[in-house]
Design a protein around this motif. Structure first.
Motif, PDB file in Angstrom:
ATOM      1  N   ILE A   1      47.430  50.411  38.653  1.00 16.70           N
ATOM      2  CA  ILE A   1      46.831  51.389  37.737  1.00 16.70           C
ATOM      3  C   ILE A   1      47.816  51.698  36.611  1.00 16.70           C
ATOM      4  N   SER A   2      47.296  51.760  35.380  1.00 17.13           N
ATOM      5  CA  SER A   2      48.144  52.090  34.222  1.00 17.13           C
ATOM      6  C   SER A   2      47.448  53.137  33.365  1.00 17.13           C
ATOM      7  N   ALA A   3      48.233  53.809  32.520  1.00 20.50           N
ATOM      8  CA  ALA A   3      47.666  54.856  31.662  1.00 20.50           C
ATOM      9  C   ALA A   3      48.390  54.854  30.318  1.00 20.50           C
ATOM     10  N   ARG A   4      47.634  55.257  29.275  1.00 18.18           N
ATOM     11  CA  ARG A   4      48.219  55.416  27.944  1.00 18.18           C
ATOM     12  C   ARG A   4      47.516  56.590  27.261  1.00 18.18           C
ATOM     13  N   TYR A   5      48.237  57.255  26.361  1.00 15.38           N
ATOM     14  CA  TYR A   5      47.697  58.415  25.655  1.00 15.38           C
ATOM     15  C   TYR A   5      47.779  58.134  24.167  1.00 15.38           C
ATOM     16  N   GLU A   6      46.607  58.036  23.522  1.00 13.15           N
ATOM     17  CA  GLU A   6      46.598  57.818  22.082  1.00 13.15           C
ATOM     18  C   GLU A   6      45.455  58.584  21.429  1.00 13.15           C
ATOM     19  N   ASN A   7      45.767  59.180  20.292  1.00 11.39           N
ATOM     20  CA  ASN A   7      44.796  59.924  19.473  1.00 11.39           C
ATOM     21  C   ASN A   7      44.020  60.974  20.264  1.00 11.39           C
ATOM     22  N   GLY A   8      44.708  61.684  21.162  1.00 11.43           N
ATOM     23  CA  GLY A   8      44.081  62.774  21.904  1.00 11.43           C
ATOM     24  C   GLY A   8      43.228  62.338  23.079  1.00 11.43           C
TER      25      GLY A   8
ATOM     26  N   LEU B   1      43.319  60.291  26.835  1.00  9.97           N
ATOM     27  CA  LEU B   1      44.086  59.660  27.903  1.00  9.97           C
ATOM     28  C   LEU B   1      43.243  58.540  28.487  1.00  9.97           C
ATOM     29  N   TYR B   2      43.750  57.318  28.413  1.00  7.65           N
ATOM     30  CA  TYR B   2      43.061  56.140  28.953  1.00  7.65           C
ATOM     31  C   TYR B   2      43.744  55.737  30.252  1.00  7.65           C
ATOM     32  N   VAL B   3      42.991  55.682  31.332  1.00  8.38           N
ATOM     33  CA  VAL B   3      43.515  55.243  32.624  1.00  8.38           C
ATOM     34  C   VAL B   3      42.775  53.965  32.994  1.00  8.38           C
ATOM     35  N   THR B   4      43.520  52.875  33.155  1.00 10.49           N
ATOM     36  CA  THR B   4      42.941  51.576  33.489  1.00 10.49           C
ATOM     37  C   THR B   4      43.087  51.335  34.985  1.00 10.49           C
ATOM     38  N   LEU B   5      41.944  51.079  35.621  1.00 12.76           N
ATOM     39  CA  LEU B   5      41.907  50.825  37.056  1.00 12.76           C
ATOM     40  C   LEU B   5      41.498  49.365  37.273  1.00 12.76           C
ATOM     41  N   PRO B   6      42.481  48.464  37.423  1.00 10.15           N
ATOM     42  CA  PRO B   6      42.144  47.046  37.570  1.00 10.15           C
ATOM     43  C   PRO B   6      41.399  46.774  38.882  1.00 10.15           C
ATOM     44  N   LYS B   7      40.491  45.819  38.809  1.00  2.62           N
ATOM     45  CA  LYS B   7      39.736  45.426  39.996  1.00  2.62           C
ATOM     46  C   LYS B   7      40.563  44.443  40.814  1.00  2.62           C
ATOM     47  N   LYS B   8      40.346  44.472  42.129  1.00  2.73           N
ATOM     48  CA  LYS B   8      40.990  43.500  43.016  1.00  2.73           C
ATOM     49  C   LYS B   8      40.325  42.147  42.826  1.00  2.73           C
ATOM     50  N   GLU B   9      41.080  41.113  43.060  1.00  6.34           N
ATOM     51  CA  GLU B   9      40.523  39.763  43.017  1.00  6.34           C
ATOM     52  C   GLU B   9      39.533  39.608  44.161  1.00  6.34           C
ATOM     53  N   GLU B  10      38.372  39.099  43.838  1.00  2.00           N
ATOM     54  CA  GLU B  10      37.366  38.887  44.872  1.00  2.00           C
ATOM     55  C   GLU B  10      37.768  37.709  45.750  1.00  2.00           C
ATOM     56  N   VAL B  11      37.552  37.891  47.043  1.00  2.00           N
ATOM     57  CA  VAL B  11      37.833  36.802  47.975  1.00  2.00           C
ATOM     58  C   VAL B  11      36.613  35.896  47.981  1.00  2.00           C
ATOM     59  N   LYS B  12      36.835  34.677  47.507  1.00  2.00           N
ATOM     60  CA  LYS B  12      35.740  33.711  47.440  1.00  2.00           C
ATOM     61  C   LYS B  12      35.763  32.837  48.682  1.00  2.00           C
ATOM     62  N   PRO B  13      34.606  32.550  49.228  1.00  3.21           N
ATOM     63  CA  PRO B  13      34.592  31.675  50.404  1.00  3.21           C
ATOM     64  C   PRO B  13      35.106  30.283  50.032  1.00  3.21           C
ATOM     65  N   VAL B  14      35.964  29.806  50.879  1.00  2.00           N
ATOM     66  CA  VAL B  14      36.565  28.499  50.637  1.00  2.00           C
ATOM     67  C   VAL B  14      35.726  27.439  51.352  1.00  2.00           C
ATOM     68  N   SER B  15      35.389  26.409  50.620  1.00  2.00           N
ATOM     69  CA  SER B  15      34.620  25.307  51.193  1.00  2.00           C
ATOM     70  C   SER B  15      35.537  24.090  51.244  1.00  2.00           C
ATOM     71  N   LYS B  16      35.642  23.498  52.412  1.00  2.38           N
ATOM     72  CA  LYS B  16      36.463  22.287  52.514  1.00  2.38           C
ATOM     73  C   LYS B  16      35.811  21.309  53.480  1.00  2.38           C
ATOM     74  N   GLN B  17      36.051  20.082  53.215  1.00  2.00           N
ATOM     75  CA  GLN B  17      35.487  18.998  54.020  1.00  2.00           C
ATOM     76  C   GLN B  17      36.429  18.750  55.209  1.00  2.00           C
ATOM     77  N   ILE B  18      35.853  18.632  56.383  1.00  4.02           N
ATOM     78  CA  ILE B  18      36.657  18.386  57.578  1.00  4.02           C
ATOM     79  C   ILE B  18      36.382  16.949  58.027  1.00  4.02           C
ATOM     80  N   ALA B  19      37.462  16.219  58.177  1.00  3.27           N
ATOM     81  CA  ALA B  19      37.352  14.813  58.595  1.00  3.27           C
ATOM     82  C   ALA B  19      37.189  14.745  60.113  1.00  3.27           C
ATOM     83  N   ILE B  20      36.336  13.835  60.548  1.00  4.04           N
ATOM     84  CA  ILE B  20      36.114  13.639  61.977  1.00  4.04           C
ATOM     85  C   ILE B  20      37.006  12.496  62.425  1.00  4.04           C
ATOM     86  N   GLN B  21      37.727  12.702  63.533  1.00  2.00           N
ATOM     87  CA  GLN B  21      38.638  11.680  64.024  1.00  2.00           C
ATOM     88  C   GLN B  21      38.109  10.992  65.243  1.00  2.00           C
TER      89      GLN B  21
END
Length: 147
Positions: free
Chosen positions: A118-125, A127-147
């Motif tokens: 979280i960050s904040a700045r004050y300009e021209n009267g 107050l801006y507070v920036t609340l960054p979003k977390k990185e979304e966890v994307k499902p990982v797709s991978k090919q599994i080799a059969i032995q």
């Protein structure tokens, strides 16, 4: 024949002036955290952007050193505390319509907010507070080799 002119506006204006003189200083002697002088909360805009949320708080005439930002248990608290602004000054105020009053606003944060960045700045009267979003966890797709 006499012409009498009645001005009802003056009577209303005088009554309002008496009312304001009697009760106008109640608000300044009784700090109400989070409330403006007229009893409303400090105005806030919350905008969702692509990678963050941005809180814009209208805080004209204030010093950025007196702001406080705190995050605890997913609650963001924005406060302003100026002890010098509350001291009684030996001057006769004929009319006081503005001032920098102390306030405190709290916001529940979504689990999507990255509280460590979280960050904040004050300009021209504003107050801006920036609340960054977390990185979304994307499902990982991978090919599994059969032995």
């Amino acid at each position: 024949m006499a012409i009498l002119k009645v001005n009802n506006q003056g009577a209303v204006r005088n009554w309002n002036g008496i009312f304001n003189d009697l009760f106008g200083d109640f608000e300044t002697s009784n700090p109400n955290f989070g409330l403006n002088r007229n009893g409303t909360q400090i105005p806030v805009n919350i905008e969702e952007k692509e990678g963050a949320f941005e809180v814009s708080l209208l805080a004209a005439g204030r010093n950025k050193e007196n702001f406080g930002l705190n995050v605890e248990n997913q609650v963001l608290t924005i406060s302003y505390n100026d002890e010098k602004g509350n001291e009684a000054v030996n001057q006769k105020m004929l009319r006081k319509e503005f001032g920098t009053y102390n306030f405190k606003r709290s916001f529940n944060l979504d689990e999507k907010v990255n509280t460590d960045a979280i960050s904040a700045r004050y300009e021209n009267g504003i107050l801006y507070v920036t609340l960054p979003k977390k990185e979304e966890v994307k499902p990982v797709s991978k090919q599994i080799a059969i032995q």
